[in-house]
Scaffold this motif. Structure first.
Motif, mmCIF file in Angstrom:
data_model
loop_
_atom_site.group_PDB
_atom_site.id
_atom_site.type_symbol
_atom_site.label_atom_id
_atom_site.label_comp_id
_atom_site.label_asym_id
_atom_site.label_seq_id
_atom_site.Cartn_x
_atom_site.Cartn_y
_atom_site.Cartn_z
ATOM 1 N N GLN A 189 4.744 65.521 39.997
ATOM 2 C CA GLN A 189 5.904 66.344 39.490
ATOM 3 C C GLN A 189 5.456 67.320 38.830
ATOM 4 O O GLN A 189 4.346 67.444 38.154
ATOM 5 N N THR A 191 5.886 69.861 35.930
ATOM 6 C CA THR A 191 6.501 70.052 34.518
ATOM 7 C C THR A 191 6.218 71.375 33.914
ATOM 8 O O THR A 191 5.443 72.147 34.512
ATOM 9 N N ASN A 192 6.832 71.247 32.539
ATOM 10 C CA ASN A 192 6.372 72.649 31.921
ATOM 11 C C ASN A 192 4.996 72.438 31.045
ATOM 12 O O ASN A 192 4.592 73.210 30.577
ATOM 13 N N THR A 229 4.902 73.785 36.698
ATOM 14 C CA THR A 229 5.844 74.567 37.552
ATOM 15 C C THR A 229 5.092 75.468 38.191
ATOM 16 O O THR A 229 5.591 75.989 39.288
ATOM 17 N N VAL A 246 10.664 69.315 40.569
ATOM 18 C CA VAL A 246 10.367 70.096 39.105
ATOM 19 C C VAL A 246 11.195 69.308 38.210
ATOM 20 O O VAL A 246 12.303 68.655 38.512
ATOM 21 N N GLN A 247 10.752 69.171 37.046
ATOM 22 C CA GLN A 247 10.984 68.297 36.199
ATOM 23 C C GLN A 247 10.631 68.890 34.855
ATOM 24 O O GLN A 247 9.441 69.311 34.402
ATOM 25 N N SER A 248 11.706 69.206 33.982
ATOM 26 C CA SER A 248 11.450 69.910 32.774
ATOM 27 C C SER A 248 10.846 68.812 31.896
ATOM 28 O O SER A 248 10.759 67.814 31.964
ATOM 29 N N GLY A 249 10.158 69.584 30.700
ATOM 30 C CA GLY A 249 9.554 68.859 29.572
ATOM 31 C C GLY A 249 8.009 68.944 29.670
ATOM 32 O O GLY A 249 7.421 69.407 30.816
ATOM 33 N N GLY A 250 7.209 68.252 28.790
ATOM 34 C CA GLY A 250 5.878 68.384 28.724
ATOM 35 C C GLY A 250 5.500 68.053 27.318
ATOM 36 O O GLY A 250 6.204 68.133 26.251
#
Length: 284
Positions: A189, A191-192, A229, A246-250
């Motif tokens: 994935q 992520t940020n 990303t 794409v998955q937000s967060g980190g």
């Protein structure tokens, strides 16, 4: 110089040994596996069997060899176990440093990591504290790094190389390894969380150059810390893998690291200054 390399058959060691030999040094590569001796010798070095977890054995080996420099590239990654890797960083480093001191070794160069810093909003410099308050399971890795760096610093002339995430031949990001498999299966994935990479050849070159570097702790990373990303789609494209989810967060500690000190104060110049070109070259 006479140079003893612990971890000589790892992904960095296999590239480093012939560089040291070509530079005119007498190189002794350590392995605990007799089947790896031919590999070491094929790279131009002498081989010796030793176990980093055997303190008396390590003392005897280094007393007999009397190297000028010890290069510490020991890891335990074959089982993807953070506990195993922490153990070799704690116990293996302790035994290696104690043996080096008894053998009168003047200098040690050691592998560390650049993602051990405390959480922050920008790429970490070497002045940033390590993540001593890290919760489990990250705490296992951080405790191992702290023990490694403290032990290595007992030898006054020491260089600690905090490598970025390694990519290139033989690494987890190689075309035939675990991260590529995840990308090809749409399991990686974007992520940020920010990562700093370094090509394995640049990592080996840093260890070679560190023979002439003054005491210090350095981030050995490329010029472009980047969130997932940005880098995951480029990595997937280089593999001809599907576009990643794409998955937000980190995590706060996923901040990357700065190579300003290595570049400006020590003159290190990576052959692969960014993963953007490095991925495509490494995976072509």
């Amino acid at each position: 110089m006479k140079i003893f390399v612990a971890g000589s058959t790892g992904v960095i060691g296999r590239i480093l040994l012939p560089k040291l030999v070509k530079a005119g040094h007498e190189v002794i590569g350590m392995t605990h596996n007799p089947e790896q001796q031919k590999t070491i010798e094929a790279l131009g070095a002498k081989s010796i069997i030793a176990d980093a977890f055997d303190p008396e054995g390590m003392i005897k080996v280094l007393r007999d060899i009397k190297p000028d420099v010890v290069i510490h590239q020991l890891t335990s990654l074959s089982n993807s176990s953070s506990a195993d890797n922490a153990r070799i960083r704690i116990e293996g480093t302790r035994n290696l440093v104690d043996a080096a001191k008894q053998a009168g070794v003047k200098k040690i160069i050691a592998q560390s990591i650049s993602w051990a810093y405390k959480p922050g909003d920008s790429p970490a410099t070497e002045e940033v504290s390590l993540d001593v308050q890290a919760p489990s399971p990250r705490k296992t890795t951080i405790d191992g790094i702290i023990a490694l760096e403290e032990a290595v610093a007992e030898i006054p002339n020491h260089v600690i190389l905090r490598y970025g995430t390694l990519y290139g031949p033989g690494t987890w990001y190689d075309r035939r390894d675990v991260m590529a498999e995840k990308a090809l299966n749409s399991e990686l994935q974007a992520t940020n969380g920010v990562s700093s990479f370094v090509h394995v050849e640049d990592a080996a070159n840093a260890a070679l150059l560190a023979l002439d570097w003054s005491t210090g702790t350095l981030n050995i990373v490329d010029d472009e810390p980047a969130p997932g990303t940005e880098w995951v789609p480029v990595y997937a494209d280089a593999l001809k893998a599907p576009a990643p989810e794409v998955q937000s967060g980190g995590s706060g500690w996923e901040r990357g690291a700065s190579n300003t000190k290595a570049r400006k104060e020590y003159g290190w110049e990576p052959k692969f200054p960014t993963w953007r070109a490095g991925f495509s070259q490494a995976l072509s």
